[in-house]
Structure formats: C-alpha cells, structure tokens
Write a protein that holds these residues in place. Sequence first.
Motif, PDB file in Angstrom:
ATOM      1  N   ALA A   1     -40.825 -30.852  24.539  1.00  0.00           N
ATOM      2  CA  ALA A   1     -40.751 -30.165  25.827  1.00  0.00           C
ATOM      3  C   ALA A   1     -39.671 -29.086  25.793  1.00  0.00           C
ATOM      4  CB  ALA A   1     -40.467 -31.178  26.938  1.00  0.00           C
ATOM      5  N   SER A   2     -38.575 -29.347  25.092  1.00  0.00           N
ATOM      6  CA  SER A   2     -37.481 -28.367  25.006  1.00  0.00           C
ATOM      7  C   SER A   2     -37.886 -27.130  24.216  1.00  0.00           C
ATOM      8  CB  SER A   2     -36.245 -29.006  24.360  1.00  0.00           C
ATOM      9  OG  SER A   2     -35.728 -30.045  25.166  1.00  0.00           O
ATOM     10  N   SER A   3     -38.563 -27.335  23.065  1.00  0.00           N
ATOM     11  CA  SER A   3     -38.940 -26.187  22.236  1.00  0.00           C
ATOM     12  C   SER A   3     -39.981 -25.323  22.938  1.00  0.00           C
ATOM     13  CB  SER A   3     -39.450 -26.651  20.866  1.00  0.00           C
ATOM     14  OG  SER A   3     -40.659 -27.387  20.979  1.00  0.00           O
TER      15      SER A   3
ATOM     16  N   GLU B   1     -36.506 -37.677  21.104  1.00  0.00           N
ATOM     17  CA  GLU B   1     -37.367 -36.529  21.380  1.00  0.00           C
ATOM     18  C   GLU B   1     -38.830 -36.943  21.382  1.00  0.00           C
ATOM     19  OE1 GLU B   1     -35.428 -32.459  19.837  1.00  0.00           O
ATOM     20  OE2 GLU B   1     -36.055 -33.810  18.235  1.00  0.00           O
ATOM     21  N   ARG B   2     -39.536 -36.540  22.395  1.00  0.00           N
ATOM     22  CA  ARG B   2     -40.973 -36.793  22.456  1.00  0.00           C
ATOM     23  C   ARG B   2     -41.691 -35.535  21.977  1.00  0.00           C
ATOM     24  NH1 ARG B   2     -42.398 -39.187  28.322  1.00  0.00           N
ATOM     25  NH2 ARG B   2     -44.371 -39.685  27.268  1.00  0.00           N
ATOM     26  N   TRP B   3     -42.506 -35.687  20.956  1.00  0.00           N
ATOM     27  CA  TRP B   3     -43.268 -34.564  20.414  1.00  0.00           C
ATOM     28  C   TRP B   3     -44.698 -34.631  20.935  1.00  0.00           C
ATOM     29  CZ3 TRP B   3     -41.844 -30.713  16.767  1.00  0.00           C
ATOM     30  CH2 TRP B   3     -40.492 -30.771  16.377  1.00  0.00           C
TER      31      TRP B   3
ATOM     32  N   HIS C   1     -45.235 -31.346  33.176  1.00  0.00           N
ATOM     33  CA  HIS C   1     -46.598 -30.833  33.058  1.00  0.00           C
ATOM     34  C   HIS C   1     -47.287 -31.345  31.780  1.00  0.00           C
ATOM     35  CE1 HIS C   1     -46.719 -28.319  36.610  1.00  0.00           C
ATOM     36  NE2 HIS C   1     -45.495 -27.899  36.329  1.00  0.00           N
ATOM     37  N   LEU C   2     -46.530 -31.584  30.732  1.00  0.00           N
ATOM     38  CA  LEU C   2     -47.118 -32.188  29.538  1.00  0.00           C
ATOM     39  C   LEU C   2     -47.644 -33.591  29.844  1.00  0.00           C
ATOM     40  CD1 LEU C   2     -44.524 -31.057  26.855  1.00  0.00           C
ATOM     41  CD2 LEU C   2     -46.975 -30.549  26.794  1.00  0.00           C
ATOM     42  N   ARG C   3     -46.899 -34.333  30.628  1.00  0.00           N
ATOM     43  CA  ARG C   3     -47.346 -35.686  30.992  1.00  0.00           C
ATOM     44  C   ARG C   3     -48.620 -35.621  31.825  1.00  0.00           C
ATOM     45  NH1 ARG C   3     -41.791 -36.357  32.033  1.00  0.00           N
ATOM     46  NH2 ARG C   3     -42.180 -36.397  34.296  1.00  0.00           N
ATOM     47  N   GLN C   4     -48.722 -34.619  32.700  1.00  0.00           N
ATOM     48  CA  GLN C   4     -49.937 -34.483  33.508  1.00  0.00           C
ATOM     49  C   GLN C   4     -51.136 -34.142  32.625  1.00  0.00           C
ATOM     50  OE1 GLN C   4     -49.729 -35.443  36.752  1.00  0.00           O
ATOM     51  NE2 GLN C   4     -47.644 -35.859  36.010  1.00  0.00           N
TER      52      GLN C   4
END
Length: 205
Positions: A47-49, A84-86, A64-67
């Motif tokens: 999410a950070s990158s 970190e979640r990729w 928004h990635l989770r959605q």
Amino acid sequence: MEETTGSTEGPADAGNRVLDGAALKALAHPLRIQLLEVLSSYGPQTASSIGKRIGESSGSTSYHLRQLARHSLVREVDRGSARERWWERPPGSLTLSTPELEQDPTTREATRQVNRQFERGRSEALAAFMAGGCESVPPEWADAAVIATMNAYLTADQLAALTHEMTGILREKLDAYRSEPGASGTRPVQLHFNAFPLIDPQESS
C-alpha cells in the motif's frame, strides 16, 4: 466489451473473468482503477509503494485495496516481512459488459465509469511518453516503440473476427517475452490494441 489489461505475472491467457454487478460497482472508483493499473503495470506492491507512485496516503490505498480484495480483483501475496502486506492483480483479462449487465441502469453506469477511467489511464500513459519523446527513455527503447493508426471499412462481423484474432495473437506472442517484474534489463511496457467503428457526426445531424 473486454478490458484486456492483464497482470504482469502469469500467462496472458490465464483466463478471462466476467465481472458481476457487485465487482463492477466496487471497481467504479477512480482511485481503485489506479491501484489496479499500478499492480498490472509494475507487479506486486505494498500500500505504501502504490501510495508513493500515485500521491496517496498508505491508509487510503490500503483501504481501497481491501475493498478490491473483497471481490477478488486483487489478492495478497506472500513476500517481504510480516509488517508489510503485499498485493497483486490476478493474471487474466476482465470483461466489463454483458447483455445482462447492460439491462441494469446501475451496472451499466458502473461499466461506463470503469471504462472511462481505464481509457483516461491509457491516454495519460501515452501522453506522458509522447511528451518526453526520446529524452524520456534510452534510445533503444525509443526505437523499439511504435504508435500506429490504421483505418479500414469493415462490417460488424469482420470487426468482431479481427479483434478476436488479433487479441489472441497478442496474448500468444506476449507469453514468449513475458518476464518477472524487476528482471534485469526489463522495464514496464504497455500494449494497446484499439479497433472501433468511427462515428460520423454528419450521419447523426
């Protein structure tokens, strides 16, 4: 209508997913389209990158990635540290419109919103390349690029046959050159194949 933007990982013919109404509505958000396009172009990201690429906070991109993940439009991938979640986009193409979805005004409008955002992203990517010209990439990359427009008179059946055949050829050929994101000597490349009937203003006047 098929949106053939695919993941950078996995075979180009990994499958075609027809989006249902819920997935379409979840995708019909400008930022979520951006997230999907970043993952398609650059491979797995955090999410950070992604936030750094598009100028958004990691909190916003993470939400928004989770959605998107709720509708399997993106998925988590096991890499990096536990902190970190990729995320990645599953390989394959997306079909955004079917006769059934077109009958529902809500999903029809969602399809139009998604298509507009995809097209805006494609236009911005091409404009960025053309604005920089040969200075934006090394000479060998500029020489390898091509921007082509071809015109023809076709019947609807001929256009359907041509687009089906050319899309298949592009996917087949792409598999022969596909590399892992970040592999030595590679950089993200985007292929466009557009074929559509021109609308003559004089005919509607």
